[in-house]
Design a protein around this motif. Structure first.
Motif, PDB file in Angstrom:
ATOM      1  N   LEU A 132       0.702  -1.241  -0.012  1.00  0.00           N
ATOM      2  CA  LEU A 132      -0.002   0.050   0.001  1.00  0.00           C
ATOM      3  C   LEU A 132       0.945   1.367   0.189  1.00  0.00           C
ATOM      4  O   LEU A 132       0.349   1.960  -0.777  1.00  0.00           O
ATOM      5  CB  LEU A 132      -0.897  -0.005   1.168  1.00  0.00           C
ATOM      6  CG  LEU A 132      -1.802   1.075   1.504  1.00  0.00           C
ATOM      7  CD1 LEU A 132      -2.717   1.252   0.097  1.00  0.00           C
ATOM      8  CD2 LEU A 132      -2.771   1.031   2.535  1.00  0.00           C
ATOM      9  N   ARG A 133       1.829   1.242   0.860  1.00  0.00           N
ATOM     10  CA  ARG A 133       2.795   2.371   0.814  1.00  0.00           C
ATOM     11  C   ARG A 133       3.330   2.811  -0.511  1.00  0.00           C
ATOM     12  O   ARG A 133       3.306   3.711  -1.019  1.00  0.00           O
ATOM     13  CB  ARG A 133       3.967   2.318   1.761  1.00  0.00           C
ATOM     14  CG  ARG A 133       4.766   3.326   2.309  1.00  0.00           C
ATOM     15  CD  ARG A 133       5.745   2.848   3.373  1.00  0.00           C
ATOM     16  NE  ARG A 133       6.615   3.999   3.737  1.00  0.00           N
ATOM     17  CZ  ARG A 133       7.891   3.952   3.206  1.00  0.00           C
ATOM     18  NH1 ARG A 133       8.409   3.276   2.503  1.00  0.00           N
ATOM     19  NH2 ARG A 133       8.760   5.075   3.397  1.00  0.00           N
ATOM     20  N   THR A 134       3.990   1.721  -1.092  1.00  0.00           N
ATOM     21  CA  THR A 134       4.617   1.725  -2.527  1.00  0.00           C
ATOM     22  C   THR A 134       3.604   2.235  -3.364  1.00  0.00           C
ATOM     23  O   THR A 134       4.044   3.325  -4.022  1.00  0.00           O
ATOM     24  CB  THR A 134       5.132   0.446  -2.864  1.00  0.00           C
ATOM     25  OG1 THR A 134       5.931  -0.076  -1.849  1.00  0.00           O
ATOM     26  CG2 THR A 134       5.833   0.469  -4.298  1.00  0.00           C
ATOM     27  N   ALA A 135       2.416   1.836  -3.338  1.00  0.00           N
ATOM     28  CA  ALA A 135       1.381   2.259  -4.323  1.00  0.00           C
ATOM     29  C   ALA A 135       0.956   3.697  -4.148  1.00  0.00           C
ATOM     30  O   ALA A 135       1.012   4.636  -4.775  1.00  0.00           O
ATOM     31  CB  ALA A 135       0.137   1.610  -4.250  1.00  0.00           C
ATOM     32  N   LEU A 136       1.052   4.150  -2.888  1.00  0.00           N
ATOM     33  CA  LEU A 136       0.738   5.613  -2.475  1.00  0.00           C
ATOM     34  C   LEU A 136       1.869   6.465  -2.858  1.00  0.00           C
ATOM     35  O   LEU A 136       1.438   7.480  -3.609  1.00  0.00           O
ATOM     36  CB  LEU A 136       0.483   5.861  -1.091  1.00  0.00           C
ATOM     37  CG  LEU A 136      -0.970   5.524  -0.459  1.00  0.00           C
ATOM     38  CD1 LEU A 136      -1.015   5.926   0.873  1.00  0.00           C
ATOM     39  CD2 LEU A 136      -1.934   6.635  -1.183  1.00  0.00           C
ATOM     40  N   ILE A 137       3.103   5.980  -2.809  1.00  0.00           N
ATOM     41  CA  ILE A 137       4.197   6.909  -3.234  1.00  0.00           C
ATOM     42  C   ILE A 137       4.089   7.227  -4.797  1.00  0.00           C
ATOM     43  O   ILE A 137       4.042   8.275  -5.071  1.00  0.00           O
ATOM     44  CB  ILE A 137       5.569   6.217  -2.877  1.00  0.00           C
ATOM     45  CG1 ILE A 137       5.644   6.169  -1.273  1.00  0.00           C
ATOM     46  CG2 ILE A 137       6.732   6.788  -3.640  1.00  0.00           C
ATOM     47  CD1 ILE A 137       6.991   5.318  -1.194  1.00  0.00           C
ATOM     48  N   THR A 138       3.737   5.912  -5.389  1.00  0.00           N
ATOM     49  CA  THR A 138       3.716   6.304  -6.835  1.00  0.00           C
ATOM     50  C   THR A 138       2.310   7.017  -7.226  1.00  0.00           C
ATOM     51  O   THR A 138       2.569   8.100  -7.979  1.00  0.00           O
ATOM     52  CB  THR A 138       3.111   4.967  -7.438  1.00  0.00           C
ATOM     53  OG1 THR A 138       4.417   4.033  -7.269  1.00  0.00           O
ATOM     54  CG2 THR A 138       3.114   5.065  -9.057  1.00  0.00           C
ATOM     55  N   TRP A 139       1.431   7.131  -6.360  1.00  0.00           N
ATOM     56  CA  TRP A 139       0.123   7.922  -6.885  1.00  0.00           C
ATOM     57  C   TRP A 139       0.542   9.614  -6.387  1.00  0.00           C
ATOM     58  O   TRP A 139       0.123  10.519  -7.192  1.00  0.00           O
ATOM     59  CB  TRP A 139      -1.077   7.499  -5.885  1.00  0.00           C
ATOM     60  CG  TRP A 139      -1.901   6.705  -6.635  1.00  0.00           C
ATOM     61  CD1 TRP A 139      -2.395   6.613  -8.110  1.00  0.00           C
ATOM     62  CD2 TRP A 139      -2.331   5.314  -6.190  1.00  0.00           C
ATOM     63  NE1 TRP A 139      -3.350   5.600  -8.104  1.00  0.00           N
ATOM     64  CE2 TRP A 139      -3.226   4.640  -7.154  1.00  0.00           C
ATOM     65  CE3 TRP A 139      -2.244   4.897  -4.786  1.00  0.00           C
ATOM     66  CZ2 TRP A 139      -3.567   3.102  -6.960  1.00  0.00           C
ATOM     67  CZ3 TRP A 139      -2.811   3.424  -4.938  1.00  0.00           C
ATOM     68  CH2 TRP A 139      -3.264   2.627  -5.858  1.00  0.00           C
ATOM     69  N   ILE A 140       1.126   9.895  -5.343  1.00  0.00           N
ATOM     70  CA  ILE A 140       1.448  10.829  -4.879  1.00  0.00           C
ATOM     71  C   ILE A 140       2.700  11.641  -5.857  1.00  0.00           C
ATOM     72  O   ILE A 140       2.408  12.593  -6.342  1.00  0.00           O
ATOM     73  CB  ILE A 140       2.229  11.093  -3.486  1.00  0.00           C
ATOM     74  CG1 ILE A 140       1.161  10.666  -2.580  1.00  0.00           C
ATOM     75  CG2 ILE A 140       2.756  12.268  -3.164  1.00  0.00           C
ATOM     76  CD1 ILE A 140       1.636  10.205  -1.352  1.00  0.00           C
ATOM     77  N   GLU A 141       3.749  10.825  -6.511  1.00  0.00           N
ATOM     78  CA  GLU A 141       4.305  11.588  -7.419  1.00  0.00           C
ATOM     79  C   GLU A 141       3.789  11.722  -8.627  1.00  0.00           C
ATOM     80  O   GLU A 141       4.123  12.762  -9.267  1.00  0.00           O
ATOM     81  CB  GLU A 141       5.347   9.999  -8.057  1.00  0.00           C
ATOM     82  CG  GLU A 141       6.560   9.799  -6.609  1.00  0.00           C
ATOM     83  CD  GLU A 141       7.302   8.556  -7.085  1.00  0.00           C
ATOM     84  OE1 GLU A 141       8.369   8.779  -6.528  1.00  0.00           O
ATOM     85  OE2 GLU A 141       6.772   7.892  -7.917  1.00  0.00           O
ATOM     86  N   ALA A 142       2.628  11.034  -8.992  1.00  0.00           N
ATOM     87  CA  ALA A 142       1.955  11.327 -10.346  1.00  0.00           C
ATOM     88  C   ALA A 142       1.116  12.567  -9.909  1.00  0.00           C
ATOM     89  O   ALA A 142       0.741  13.258 -10.971  1.00  0.00           O
ATOM     90  CB  ALA A 142       1.089  10.216 -10.578  1.00  0.00           C
TER      91      ALA A 142
END
Length: 199
Positions: A132-142
């Protein structure tokens, strides 16, 4: 011809029955017999799939993760394709905003207490949070490509925020609407930080 049995579906039905019972009264008081009755199966059939309660509980952690992933997928599919709205939809999917979300959040909390005593369940929790944390990092970067928002730190902050808000909703400190408003204020702060001109 003999009827073909979908064994994965049977396991999911057992896990769903376990989660319904656990949402009402926690995990420790739920027996194999009660799960079997709630699933509309014999105790022997449940034991065919899970030799004991511990194995059934460990499988149920995966079922809960599947349910969360489906909730995230449903919420993001209903959002616009704008990164900011997708990020918001993901975060809202982590909050107990309706009855089904509430039940699953209560069960997840019960499993959290179980994880303190069961290393296998604890490891499943760690795996899920890392994903979940890894996915959130990706969404925040986008969502915030300006470079003025730190994705790793903000992912940790947002996870902590939704965790606390989820507990507050379950305990009645906040309504779902209040929790949503608090989350929106945090996202507005990120919007402002991302848009700020370098000093």
């Amino acid at each position: 011809m003999p009827k073909r049995v979908d064994h994965d579906q049977r396991r999911r039905e057992i896990a769903a029955a376990l989660c319904r019972l656990a949402g009402e009264r926690g995990l420790e008081g739920v027996s194999l017999s009660e799960v079997a009755a709630a699933a509309g199966m014999s105790k022997g059939l449940v034991q065919h799939y899970f030799r004991n309660k511990d194995l059934m509980l460990r499988y149920a952690t995966g079922y809960l993760r599947e349910r969360l992933e489906q909730r995230v997928a449903d919420r993001t599919a209903a959002a616009t394709s704008q990164p900011r709205e997708l990020l918001r939809a993901v975060l809202l999917a982590l909050l107990p905003l309706d009855r089904d979300d509430r039940t699953e959040s209560l069960v997840a909390t019960a499993f959290l207490f179980r994880a303190l005593q069961d290393p296998a369940v604890a490891e499943r929790f760690r795996e899920g949070r890392t994903l979940l944390r890894t996915a959130l990092i990706t969404w925040i970067e986008a969502t915030y490509p300006s470079g003025r928002v730190a994705p790793v730190q903000e992912a940790d902050m947002l996870l902590a925020l939704v965790s606390g808000l989820g507990d507050a909703v379950l305990l009645g400190y906040h309504t779902p609407e209040q929790a949503t408003a608090i989350l929106d204020r945090q996202l507005e702060r990120l919007d402002a930080a991302s848009a700020a001109q370098p000093g």
